[in-house]
Write a protein that holds these residues in place. Structure first.
Motif, short mmCIF file in Angstrom:
data_model
loop_
_atom_site.label_atom_id
_atom_site.label_comp_id
_atom_site.label_asym_id
_atom_site.label_seq_id
_atom_site.Cartn_x
_atom_site.Cartn_y
_atom_site.Cartn_z
N THR A 44 0.83 -1.21 0.00
CA THR A 44 0.00 0.00 0.00
C THR A 44 0.86 1.26 0.00
OG1 THR A 44 -0.20 -0.10 2.41
CG2 THR A 44 -1.99 -1.06 1.13
N ILE A 317 -11.02 -1.37 -3.39
CA ILE A 317 -10.86 -0.23 -2.48
C ILE A 317 -11.22 -0.61 -1.05
CG2 ILE A 317 -11.31 1.42 -4.33
CD1 ILE A 317 -14.02 2.00 -3.02
N ARG A 322 -7.95 2.13 0.75
CA ARG A 322 -7.68 3.48 0.25
C ARG A 322 -8.82 4.44 0.55
NH1 ARG A 322 -6.57 2.65 -5.88
NH2 ARG A 322 -5.75 0.69 -5.08
N GLY A 326 -6.20 6.55 1.65
CA GLY A 326 -5.47 6.61 0.40
C GLY A 326 -4.22 5.77 0.38
N MET A 327 -3.82 5.40 -0.83
CA MET A 327 -2.57 4.67 -1.01
C MET A 327 -1.40 5.63 -0.78
SD MET A 327 -3.34 1.50 -2.06
CE MET A 327 -2.17 0.84 -3.24
N ASN A 331 -2.52 4.91 6.33
CA ASN A 331 -3.82 4.31 6.10
C ASN A 331 -4.26 3.60 7.38
OD1 ASN A 331 -5.81 2.29 5.19
ND2 ASN A 331 -5.22 2.94 3.14
#
Length: 362
Positions: A44, A317, A322, A326-327, A331
């Motif tokens: 990620t 997702i 994410r 978000g990547m 996270n």
């Protein structure tokens, strides 16, 4: 906190089937979960992983591939031509690395089928779209991202469905269910936990929902037990005009049509059937954001999808979290993964302490 002595590891407790299921599943799962957790955090954060790859591994030899036409900065069509000159085969995937660098790859049939993917070349060309120069060549042996994905999807004894990710997912569900049942039973009995066992139980409860989501989405990727994506689903397709003569088969014109339709320049494309089937994505990995499916030969948009009308996009997702941060950023799933790693280590500690001190409360 009211304290009470936890259940001792008496012979009767050791014969308890629920306890045995949780303990044996945990011990078997330790290596699988440890590797999967490290991979989950790494994959990620692909920007960091790519930067580390370039520090650890020098580029493979860069072939001399020069166009016999003027460079058109930003042209994906020209990048494909450069790649074909360098490799001698057509590429089927372009993803965006940064503002000026794209990755051209999949020199063979683009497929998620493991057997087909195994036969494909793993060569990746990093091309500077300002000059159309190849700035780096890498493959599955010199890219940590490729290595990570390969290990994550590794099939034991080449058996379909028996991958590292699916084994880890099944183990997580078994541990979560058996651990939850043990905790519920102890709560009904009025028992409290002390020291390491207390945190083992509480943290397991905290991340329970996230574990279920991660495990079920992983299993769906392998077995599709939530069904297949609707191949006809689409959001409304806006009427767009290029304002220039149509060039059938043009990848660059297709990109401009997608930008006009969505308001955002696509950052990835997957090419199938010689241009009859293109999938453009707003996100560099080709998963998040909107996807536009079109025919470059007729220059027509067939459908527009995102997580709201495409099951596969929704699963991805949900799987990588994410939507929670978000990547390539902190996270929530990163925190969950770290807690899972603590639980794996903590579970081993509890087991060893009970083996060494069978009468000690843990």
């Amino acid at each position: 906190m009211q304290e009470a002595t936890a259940v001792l590891a008496t012979p009767a407790a050791k014969r308890d089937w629920l306890y045995l299921v949780h303990r044996i599943a945990g011990l078997i799962a330790v290596p699988f979960l440890a590797v999967s957790i490290v991979l989950a955090v790494s994959l990620t954060h692909t920007q960091l992983l790519n930067a580390l790859s370039e520090k650890l591994y020098p580029s493979l030899p860069i072939p001399q591939a020069k166009l016999d036409e003027s460079v058109k900065p930003g042209s994906w069509e020209q990048a494909l031509k450069v790649a074909k000159l360098a490799v001698g085969a057509d590429a089927h995937v372009i993803t965006t690395r940064d503002e000026n660098t794209i990755v051209v790859q999949a020199f063979g049939q683009h497929s998620h089928d493991p057997q087909a993917a195994k036969a494909n070349s793993t060569t990746q060309l990093l091309i500077d779209t300002r000059t159309m120069d190849i700035v780096r060549v890498q493959d599955a042996n010199t890219s940590l991202v490729s290595k990570g994905h390969g290990i994550h999807a590794y099939r034991f004894m080449d058996i379909e469905g028996l991958s590292l990710s699916t084994v880890s997912s099944v183990a997580l569900l078994v541990l979560l269910i058996s651990g939850g049942m043990l905790a519920w039973r102890d709560r009904k009995a009025g028992k409290k936990y002390e020291r390491v066992s207390f945190w083992h139980v509480r943290l397991g409860q905290v991340i329970g929902v996230f574990v279920v989501v991660i495990a079920l989405t992983t299993l769906d990727f392998e077995f599709s037990f939530f069904g297949q994506s609707d191949s006809t689903a689409s959001h409304p397709i806006p009427a767009v005009q290029l304002g220039e003569p149509v060039r059938p088969g043009s990848l660059d014109q297709s990109r401009r049509m997608v930008e006009l339709a969505t308001g955002a320049a696509p950052r990835a494309v997957f090419i199938r059937k010689n241009g009859d089937d293109l999938k453009f994505s707003e996100v560099g990995d080709g998963i998040g954001g909107k996807s536009v499916w079109m025919n470059a030969n007729t220059m027509s948009i067939n459908r527009i999808t995102d997580w709201r009308n495409n099951k596969q996009a929704l699963m991805f997702i949900l799987h990588d979290g994410r939507f929670l941060g978000g990547m390539n950023a902190l996270n929530i799933y990163d925190v969950v993964a770290m807690i899972m790693l603590f639980l794996v280590i903590n579970g081993v500690v509890i087991f060893l302490r009970k083996k060494k001190f069978p009468s000690e409360t843990v």
